[in-house]
Design an enzyme around this catalytic site. Structure first.
Site, mmCIF file in Angstrom:
data_model
loop_
_atom_site.group_PDB
_atom_site.id
_atom_site.type_symbol
_atom_site.label_atom_id
_atom_site.label_comp_id
_atom_site.label_asym_id
_atom_site.label_seq_id
_atom_site.Cartn_x
_atom_site.Cartn_y
_atom_site.Cartn_z
ATOM 1 N N LYS A 1 -9.078 8.037 -18.926
ATOM 2 C CA LYS A 1 -9.668 8.519 -20.511
ATOM 3 C C LYS A 1 -8.466 8.359 -21.423
ATOM 4 C CE LYS A 1 -13.022 10.198 -17.654
ATOM 5 N NZ LYS A 1 -13.854 9.350 -17.502
ATOM 6 N N ASP B 1 -7.146 20.266 -13.539
ATOM 7 C CA ASP B 1 -7.568 18.963 -14.183
ATOM 8 C C ASP B 1 -7.090 19.001 -15.687
ATOM 9 O OD1 ASP B 1 -8.876 16.899 -15.234
ATOM 10 O OD2 ASP B 1 -10.402 16.715 -13.607
ATOM 11 N N TYR C 1 -16.281 18.531 -14.363
ATOM 12 C CA TYR C 1 -16.683 17.380 -14.098
ATOM 13 C C TYR C 1 -17.365 17.171 -13.013
ATOM 14 C CZ TYR C 1 -16.871 12.357 -13.095
ATOM 15 O OH TYR C 1 -17.429 11.334 -12.847
ATOM 16 N N ARG D 1 0.808 -1.277 -0.018
ATOM 17 C CA ARG D 1 -0.019 0.006 -0.133
ATOM 18 C C ARG D 1 0.890 1.199 -0.027
ATOM 19 N NH1 ARG D 1 -1.842 1.516 4.493
ATOM 20 N NH2 ARG D 1 -2.361 -0.495 5.288
HETATM 21 N N1 PLP Z 1 -11.722 14.749 -14.327
HETATM 22 C C1 PLP Z 1 -12.508 14.552 -15.612
HETATM 23 C C2 PLP Z 1 -12.428 15.856 -16.300
HETATM 24 C C3 PLP Z 1 -13.491 13.589 -15.886
HETATM 25 O O1 PLP Z 1 -14.278 13.796 -16.784
HETATM 26 C C4 PLP Z 1 -13.408 12.575 -14.884
HETATM 27 C C5 PLP Z 1 -14.330 11.241 -15.374
HETATM 28 O O2 PLP Z 1 -15.170 11.385 -16.122
HETATM 29 C C6 PLP Z 1 -12.932 12.652 -13.925
HETATM 30 C C7 PLP Z 1 -11.732 13.560 -13.504
HETATM 31 C C8 PLP Z 1 -12.736 11.416 -12.847
HETATM 32 O O3 PLP Z 1 -11.959 10.325 -13.349
HETATM 33 P P1 PLP Z 1 -12.132 8.689 -12.998
HETATM 34 O O4 PLP Z 1 -13.459 8.405 -13.600
HETATM 35 O O5 PLP Z 1 -10.782 8.009 -13.338
HETATM 36 O O6 PLP Z 1 -12.214 8.815 -11.368
#
Ligand code: PLP
Length: 413
Positions: A234, A209, A139, A72
């Site tokens: 993604k 992000d 998001y 971990r």
């Molecule tokens: N940031 C963005 C812009 C996203 O579109 C997403 C998920 O769709 C996330 C973060 C979260 O990522 P995860 O699904 O890997 O937890």
């Protein structure tokens, strides 16, 4: 702390860092991605060693200097991936990456574990003054469920839209500014360099992000952010088969706090996922170049189709965000996402049902094109006919032809 690292004012968008006198030019992205994070070649060993599955390691005697003790805390497969991610997000400038189980695990760690720009001595439960500034249109789990979690744990949250740098108005007394540019799903863009400078002047940390652009499309640390954070689920991994997240920073103290959070919360990536992610990086340049080109071709076709409105893609020269995107994103790397609106929910559903090369699915960034009616989740402020499309790596002409056919069917009624 590294707050500002602006490139020279005359550096063209998308330029590689210029070499010093007598220095070899920096490798281009396509070269960097195939070797990032690989160990030095060893005779008879693979280029990328396989995933290390270990809950614990042989651990003799004193544990204080042990690189690997318990699964971990650390794992050699994470170490190699993290070296690669740090190199891609911060080429030429030392940085540290911390990999997480998902994008949300990384985002939650940044928003909950970092006290602000001047970390005081632990304990971890020391008061954390100042509020967090979020994008109201990012998001949706961030201004939604995560905001609730933060508030339940005593953090004040304020939120404003991405467009027009509206978050700048909320910085007084903030401890952390969270940006998402381009925003998902609306594809608005904010001026990261300007907002980072304003946040630092107000004493706040800045995290961006970087999921949608990937480090080949945008490098927030070079624009002055303290942290580049992303869902690797993604475009970074790109095959729709891995959940992963990461945060990269040039500040070792911030990286240390994130590692402590990861170990304590147990938000760790699996070794198989970390290895798959690292393996995927070798094709990141090829995939994101084709995806960006396909997204632009699709956006142009949509714009030329009567009945389709509010087509958004930061690479479209006519997009309201294009000029700013071109200043801070890398040329031709505006991401794989296109947003557009059909007259109503039924038209959007007909379109999604008719497109042969586009899977109806959530998420984005995969090698196969996907799309969904975003309103079906209820978390985004979008019209019923709003579609978020993610371009895959298909042949551009095939994809555009398929979309035209599906649109003709959807809009004929
Ligand atoms: N940031 C963005 C812009 C996203 O579109 C997403 C998920 O769709 C996330 C973060 C979260 O990522 P995860 O699904 O890997 O937890």
């Amino acid at each position: 702390m590294t707050h500002d690292n602006p490139p020279p004012a005359d550096e063209p968008p998308g330029a590689q860092p210029s070499p010093g006198p007598g220095a070899r030019p920096a490798d281009a992205d396509a070269t960097r991605v195939v070797r990032a994070g690989l160990p030095a070649p060893e005779p008879y060993e693979p280029a990328l060693p396989g995933p290390v599955f270990a809950a614990h390691y042989h651990l003799p005697g004193d544990v204080t200097a042990a690189p690997y003790d318990y699964g971990r805390d650390a794992n050699p497969t994470w170490t190699r991936l993290e070296a690669a991610l740090a190199e891609l997000e911060s080429p030429g400038v030392p940085a540290e990456a911390v990999a997480f189980a998902s994008g949300m695990a990384a985002i939650t760690a940044v928003l909950m574990a970092l006290p602000g720009p001047t970390p005081t001595a632990e304990p971890a439960d020391a008061p954390r003054p100042g509020h967090v500034v979020l994008p109201s249109d990012g998001y949706n789990l961030v201004p939604g469920g995560l905001r609730t979690l933060l508030e339940e744990h005593g953090t004040e949250v304020r939120a404003a839209p991405t467009a027009g740098d509206a978050q700048a108005e909320l910085l007084d007394g903030a401890r952390l500014l969270w940006l998402e540019s381009p925003s998902n799903p609306g594809l608005d863009v904010c001026d990261i360099r300007r907002l980072a400078a304003a946040a630092h002047a107000a004493g706040a940390l800045v995290a961006v992000d970087n999921t949608l652009p990937t480090p080949l499309g945008q490098r927030p640390l070079e624009l002055g952010a303290d942290l580049s954070v992303a869902s690797g689920t993604k475009a970074l991994t790109g095959h729709g088969d891995v959940l992963l997240g990461y945060a990269v920073t040039r500040d070792p103290a911030l990286a240390r706090r994130l590692r402590t959070w990861r170990k304590t919360a147990g938000a760790i990536p699996g070794p198989m996922e970390a290895w798959l992610a690292h393996r995927s990086l070798a094709t990141l340049e090829l995939r994101t170049a084709r995806q960006a080109a396909n997204a632009l071709a699709v956006a142009e076709a949509l714009r030329a189709t009567p009945g389709v409105r509010d087509v958004r893609h930061p690479g479209l020269p006519s997009d309201p965000a294009h000029a700013l995107a071109a200043r801070q994103m890398r040329a031709g790397r505006y991401g794989c996402v296109v947003a557009f609106t059909l007259p109503d929910r039924a038209a959007a559903e007909r379109f999604l049902g008719a497109a042969r090369l586009v899977d109806e699915a959530t998420s984005f960034g995969g090698v196969r094109s996907t799309a969904e009616r975003r309103g079906r989740w209820g978390g985004d402020a979008v019209p019923e006919g709003f579609v978020r499309f993610s371009a895959g790596v298909e042949d551009s002409a095939d994809l555009v032809a398929d979309l035209r056919e599906a649109l003709a069917y959807a809009l004929a009624r």
